[in-house]
Design a protein around this motif. Sequence first.
Motif, mmCIF file in Angstrom:
data_model
loop_
_atom_site.group_PDB
_atom_site.id
_atom_site.type_symbol
_atom_site.label_atom_id
_atom_site.label_comp_id
_atom_site.label_asym_id
_atom_site.label_seq_id
_atom_site.Cartn_x
_atom_site.Cartn_y
_atom_site.Cartn_z
ATOM 1 N N ILE B 31 0.850 -1.189 0.000
ATOM 2 C CA ILE B 31 0.000 0.000 0.000
ATOM 3 C C ILE B 31 0.881 1.232 0.000
ATOM 4 C CG2 ILE B 31 -1.573 1.385 1.396
ATOM 5 C CD1 ILE B 31 -2.787 -1.234 2.361
ATOM 6 N N VAL B 32 0.594 2.138 -0.936
ATOM 7 C CA VAL B 32 1.321 3.406 -0.969
ATOM 8 C C VAL B 32 0.295 4.519 -0.799
ATOM 9 C CG1 VAL B 32 2.799 4.910 -2.343
ATOM 10 C CG2 VAL B 32 3.056 2.436 -2.515
ATOM 11 N N ARG B 38 8.129 5.589 -0.727
ATOM 12 C CA ARG B 38 8.365 4.190 -0.358
ATOM 13 C C ARG B 38 9.589 3.651 -1.078
ATOM 14 N NH1 ARG B 38 5.827 -0.256 1.937
ATOM 15 N NH2 ARG B 38 4.267 1.243 2.661
ATOM 16 N N LEU B 39 10.393 2.907 -0.328
ATOM 17 C CA LEU B 39 11.583 2.295 -0.902
ATOM 18 C C LEU B 39 11.348 0.803 -1.036
ATOM 19 C CD1 LEU B 39 14.580 2.606 -1.710
ATOM 20 C CD2 LEU B 39 15.163 2.270 0.692
ATOM 21 N N ILE B 219 9.438 1.389 3.920
ATOM 22 C CA ILE B 219 10.250 0.422 3.178
ATOM 23 C C ILE B 219 9.483 -0.885 3.019
ATOM 24 C CG2 ILE B 219 12.365 -0.927 3.159
ATOM 25 C CD1 ILE B 219 13.711 1.201 4.770
ATOM 26 N N THR B 220 9.593 -1.470 1.832
ATOM 27 C CA THR B 220 9.130 -2.835 1.614
ATOM 28 C C THR B 220 10.360 -3.656 1.245
ATOM 29 O OG1 THR B 220 6.971 -2.125 0.773
ATOM 30 C CG2 THR B 220 7.678 -4.350 0.217
ATOM 31 N N LEU B 221 10.587 -4.742 1.982
ATOM 32 C CA LEU B 221 11.748 -5.583 1.703
ATOM 33 C C LEU B 221 11.278 -6.836 0.994
ATOM 34 C CD1 LEU B 221 14.772 -6.090 2.063
ATOM 35 C CD2 LEU B 221 14.255 -7.128 4.268
ATOM 36 N N ILE B 228 9.064 -9.613 2.789
ATOM 37 C CA ILE B 228 9.576 -10.077 4.077
ATOM 38 C C ILE B 228 9.147 -9.138 5.192
ATOM 39 C CG2 ILE B 228 11.622 -10.751 5.366
ATOM 40 C CD1 ILE B 228 11.231 -12.453 2.914
ATOM 41 N N ILE B 229 9.446 -7.839 5.000
ATOM 42 C CA ILE B 229 9.002 -6.856 5.985
ATOM 43 C C ILE B 229 8.438 -5.653 5.260
ATOM 44 C CG2 ILE B 229 9.607 -5.811 8.196
ATOM 45 C CD1 ILE B 229 12.525 -6.698 7.428
ATOM 46 N N ASP B 230 7.611 -4.932 5.940
ATOM 47 C CA ASP B 230 6.933 -3.792 5.350
ATOM 48 C C ASP B 230 6.595 -2.832 6.487
ATOM 49 O OD1 ASP B 230 4.504 -3.446 2.820
ATOM 50 O OD2 ASP B 230 4.754 -2.105 4.528
ATOM 51 N N GLY B 231 7.130 -1.617 6.405
ATOM 52 C CA GLY B 231 6.791 -0.702 7.498
ATOM 53 C C GLY B 231 7.552 0.596 7.392
#
Lengths: 311, 249, 290
Positions: B31-32, B38-39, B219-221, B228-231
């Motif tokens: 979600i943006v 966002r990276l 960041i979204t990884l 994996i992670i998003d936050g």
Amino acid sequence: MNKIGLPIAVGCFALVPFFAGDFYINLGSQMMIAAIFALSLNLLAGYGGLTTLGHAAFLGLSAYFVAWLTTRLGLSHATAALLSIVGTTICAALFGLIALRASGLGFLMITLALSQVLWGLAYRWVSVTNGDNGMTGVTRPMPFGFSIESASAFYWFALTVTTIAFAMIAIFVTSAFGASLKGTRDQSRRMAALGYNVWLIRWITFIYAGFWAGVAGILYVYYNKYIHPSSLSITSSAEGLLGVIAGGSGTLVGPVVGSILVTFLKNYVSSYIDRWNMLLGFVFMFIVIMMPNGIVPGVRRLARHFKGTHR
Amino acid sequence: MTIQDGSYALELIRLNKAFAGLPVTQDVSMIVRPGERRLLLGPNGAGKTTLFNQITGEIQPKSGQIKLFGRDITKLKPHQRAHLGLSRTYQIITLFPQDTLEHNVALGLLGLMPSRWDLLRPMSRDILVEARRVLGLVGLGDLADWPISDIAYGEKRRVEIAMALAQKPKVLLLDEPLAGLSAAERSTIKKLIAEIPREVSVVMIEHDMDTALDLAETITLLHYGKVIIDGTRDAVIADERAREVYLGH
Amino acid sequence: MQTHFWIIQSLNSLALGGLLFLLASGFSLIFGLMRIANLTHGAFFMLGAYFGATALRSFSWINLWAAAIGSGALVALIGGLLERFVLRKLGNNPQGQVLVTLGLSFIISDACLVTWGGDPIPVPTPRMLQPPTILFGYAFPTYRLVLIGCAVVVAIALYLLLERTRLGAMIRAGVDDAQMTRAVGIRISRLFTVVFCLGAGVAGAGGVLGGPILSAYPGLDGDMLPLALIVVILGGVGSLGGAFLGSFLISFTYTFGSALLPDLAYVILFLPMIIVIAFRPQGLFGRQSA
């Protein structure tokens, strides 16, 4: 440059019949028909980045239309020409729909295959096209009451049509649409992301190119008063493509220069050597390997070099 | 700039994509929010550019949805998405090398204008003037008449961004905008990106952690095509798993 | 009477399909691996036919099979020279490569005309295969049955080559991703030459094997090339299975079309291709380009 160049060039060409004999005047007419064809092909191959080996299909189709409509149905020249152009343009639209499902080599193969359909039709549908014997008996029209039977008169008629063709294609190519066309040639992915409907741009160009090839076809059949399936063949398309490449695709003048050279080669040399096809093959290979950009860009580069504007 | 019903600028809902059996995007959701920066991070092969290609429409996902300001664009063609305000730059320079900088940016502007269908008249003067203005904004005004092939790599990167910004997009995707740049060039581009107006939501793929982290808010990884992670930036940096993903290589 | 018509036409279709496969498989492999639309392919076929016909006329001790293998080898050599010394130089110019093969096809075509003249040269059916075979009470031309068998044998051989050998694995890898294959250390350039020779050789041999049915005549290349194109467009580039299926689809369409609507047979030929392209631009078995 083109704005002053064109009237001067046309003026010079118009003077030829006063200095040359019928043989050369007729050669000139042939060159102009080839030039219109090459200009139309260049829209696709040069400006659109879509090389096609089936363009002669449109030239031949319109020629056959005119021949059939005038000799078999007895229609007037004006009606026949109009119907022929409409028919050829519709055919270009249909062929474009099919061929543009692919691009690059896929497109090339499909256009080749499609033009073979028409060639096969011209060859085998003897009841309509007279097959290998070709269709004879085509007469020249009398535009605005002037006869174009003589070599000179036809030459000036062809010159008029060629000038109009050149001007209209020049306008097309320098228009905003032309800029987007060139963009799709160079970076089609990017163009789509920028908001351009790449397929539609190509389809419109395909139709326009087919239209002008049709015009060339009408002149062709008037000049020869005869049409034969070989005018639709791969060889015919290849000759046109050679003119475009040799002259320099992606320029306006290139195809004109190239087609003049190819016509000259074909007519002049053919009287000495019997093997035009073999020569065509060798010239093709030579140009592609040695001068892939063609003559006109090569000359322009030289000119810039001498003028010192080359960085 | 109005946003209907407060919808997200860009929403990816459970995207899946596989190439010849190899999954490259696995159940990716993102979600943006409007104005967000966002990276998109992840090691090579994580599927970042493939994700971008699905957002722009060059590739079709096998399943899942993509929404732009609440509107489902999953089935739309790339050029249609551009008209809805989506813009992107590319990892590999995809400019028009034979043309001038001015012409390049002008093509970017022309793409959204009805006059691109004009079969008679050339591009209007206004477009060229605007193109020069945009080039000026990125500091390339003096080079407007130069062909792309004659300018430096760092300058080409700036033209890439200029072209995308010229369209005044609502959502801008930057694919490794700093790739291959010297330190000086990097700070120039960084400044450019930082100055992008808030009306534009930005999603950026970038490898250069130091620079990228400064610009990111969230960041979204991505790893092996999975999120994996998003936050928020700080949360992700602090997260154990981020280090695992990068050190594990 | 009706059944006889259908059976004979089906047999003719199968024989023609087999021939088309010999022609199209090489074209498809070359295009699939090297991204070259080899427009000389029809000329290779014709050249093989002329070589075979000449060999059979000049040497009484040669039979059709030896002539086929010999001609195939000779054409493969010519193909190899073309690839190595011309096409490779144009490696980054795919359009140039196509145009060069077009130019060469004109040259070969005219050279054949000069060398062998304008009249067709017949290729005799091997004496052993001349008497018809009786199956289900009908008499079938034996040679056509054998030709079908040959095509199947070549199809199986090519399949085994591609699926079971190391060379085949390299070819398939190259078709999928040439850059990656190169990166893994496989000598792509040598692979290209091998594949081009193989394709040309099979086409050349096919020309000889087709001789008893078609003979060797000027224009054979122009007749065969469009058929190969349609088969490959229809079946999908680089797919052996596509070439196989496409060959028979086209041969059946053409044979029955010619029998039922002779004037429009050539047009009907293209219908399957057009229909397939409309729904699946990459052909029946082709891979969707990225």
